[in-house]
Design a protein around this motif. Structure first.
Motif: not given
Length: 497
Positions: A165-171
């Protein structure tokens, strides 16, 4: 989720009583609508007129959704080298089909496999795909058959392990380059709110909009995405109610965004700006809020307040309750993000149960929550330094400017971030320390009276720290058996053991 056979699923759909069929779907963790089953039936009938190879209908993930993100795929099929994705449509606008396939390509690209994307329109029995330039083209149905037949399908025990999921959780703050380069997508809810807000800004008079959402719902990304969109043609000022972080400074210094802290709010000339954005608005002071609203109305400007009323850090902020004041002045109903997309749902559930003993402890996979107990601050601090060297995010409690408080005994001097500086940010692996001063009062997590009363609320700071978690949380408990017992009771429901 389990792999399934299309022929088997459709046989059950058409022949079994509804209750048994629903149980059958639950066995595979499939969530699919009746219309989609009807479209799948049309695709199946179309394919079987052209091929007798029944292996082509086996080993599909139907209606798979990426954890935390909520991105859904109608049909996915894997082998060691390739992915076939088929989206089902009764009838659809060609632009929407192209947009969906482009998004699917983005989400599947992180798996580093050759990806073949199709969209089947059941009403016309037409098949679409993307060319090398990502433009929509019509394909022959035999091209789908060819790709399916060429797959040497493998059994996947856990499809979730493929997707991080961290691949898609852009901040905007922690993944600033990806944010600027548009390497992300909004959720359906975020897009809907964005479109409504942009329409509101087209009206001739001033607009005051509020975006409300709890930690992990994506309000910061939505707010800054709107800013980036409007920045293309208009002037914006962003007022951050807290300490500017590295992402803010990068946007300000490298990309010429106008970002200021709330303390300079009253010194701004609001005639210059088409849009005023107030981020973490729950922390704005009442005098500042009243001044800003007066300026917005006076000059006929647009304004967005983005906030989470829970994310306050001192008693004055809690008592001021500026969220209610904001909502009295909005020109359209409050927009509320409800779906958590950033926080691992098991971690989020653990946090809820930690802060409130009345919360029901669900049986879940809590393998992303680690728990460590130490008797003294000194040993705990040594372990914190070890975790820091392993890449975990250590966030100090914000120190008092007047007194030296007990939680400073486990402060990591080399760590610049504290509960205030991490507001709005997110990290994969987060560490939080709970010392002996925490206890439960009326079922809610609280802190005993310190010798010197802290200016910043320790429980609120703890919540700020743990709610930054995207993937894993490590809770370190220092000399507090009661809190240890509560954490153990939550984790005892771990389904992964």
């Amino acid at each position: 989720m389990r792999e399934s056979n299309i022929i088997s699923i459709l046989s059950a759909y058409h022949k079994l009583p509804k209750n048994i069929f629903e149980s059958y779907l639950n066995h595979f963790s499939i969530r699919i609508k009746k219309d989609e089953l009807d479209d799948l039936t049309i695709l199946y009938n179309h394919l079987k007129t052209l091929t007798k190879n029944i292996e082509l209908f086996d080993k599909y993930f139907i209606g798979y959704s990426i954890p935390q993100i909520g991105k859904e795929f109608d049909l996915l099929r894997f082998d060691n080298e390739t992915i076939v994705n088929v989206e089902l449509k009764r009838e659809s606008d060609l632009e929407k089909i192209e947009t969906q396939l482009r998004r699917n390509k983005y989400y599947l690209s992180f798996l580093k496999k050759e990806t073949h994307l199709f969209s089947y329109e059941a009403s016309t029995k037409k098949l679409f795909g993307l060319d090398e330039s990502n433009n929509l083209i019509e394909l022959n149905i035999r091209q789908l058959i060819e790709k399916l037949a060429s797959q040497n399908v493998v059994n996947l025990e856990n499809i979730n392990k493929l997707f991080n999921p961290s691949n898609y959780l852009v901040s905007p703050f922690n993944s600033t380059q990806e944010f600027i380069k548009n390497r992300y997508f909004l959720t359906v809810q975020q897009e809907d709110i964005k479109n409504q807000i942009l329409k509101e800004f087209d009206k001739p008079k001033y607009s005051i909009i509020s975006i409300r959402g709890k930690a992990g719902t994506g309000k910061t990304l939505l707010t800054y995405d709107i800013a980036k969109d409007i920045y293309k043609s208009k002037e914006i000022i962003i007022i951050h109610c807290g300490i500017l972080n590295k992402g803010h400074i990068t946007l300000r210094d490298d990309y010429a965004w106008k970002i200021v802290s709330a303390k300079s709010l009253v010194y701004q000339d609001y005639t210059k700006y088409d849009l005023v954005i107030v981020d973490e608005a729950q922390r704005i002071r009442k005098g500042q809020l009243n001044h800003l609203i007066e300026q917005i109305k006076l000059h006929g400007k647009n304004c967005i307040f983005s906030y989470d009323s829970v994310q306050t850090l001192r008693g004055g902020e809690i008592r001021a309750n500026v969220s209610s004041e904001i909502e009295k002045n909005v020109t359209k109903h409050c927009f509320e993000l409800t779906t958590k997309i950033r926080t691992n749902k098991e971690v989020a559930r653990f946090i809820k149960c930690l802060f409130n003993t009345e919360e029901i402890i669900h049986k879940m996979d809590y393998s992303n929550v680690e728990l460590k107990y130490f008797e003294t601050y000194n040993v705990a601090k040594l372990y914190l330094n070890q975790l820091k060297s392993e890449g975990w995010k250590i966030t100090n409690y914000t120190p008092s400017t007047v007194h030296t408080l007990p939680y400073e005994q486990h402060r990591i001097e080399e760590e610049d971030d504290n509960a205030h500086t991490v507001i709005g940010q997110e990290f994969d692996n987060v560490v939080a320390v709970i010392d002996e001063y925490f206890y439960y009062k009326n079922n809610k997590l609280s802190t005993r009276n310190y010798k010197d009363k802290p200016y910043y609320h320790p429980t609120k700071m703890l919540f700020q720290i743990v709610s930054r978690t995207r993937l894993k949380l490590c809770v370190i408990i220092v000399n507090n058996p009661i809190l240890l017992e509560r954490c153990l009771s939550i984790l005892s429901k771990n389904t992964s053991t």
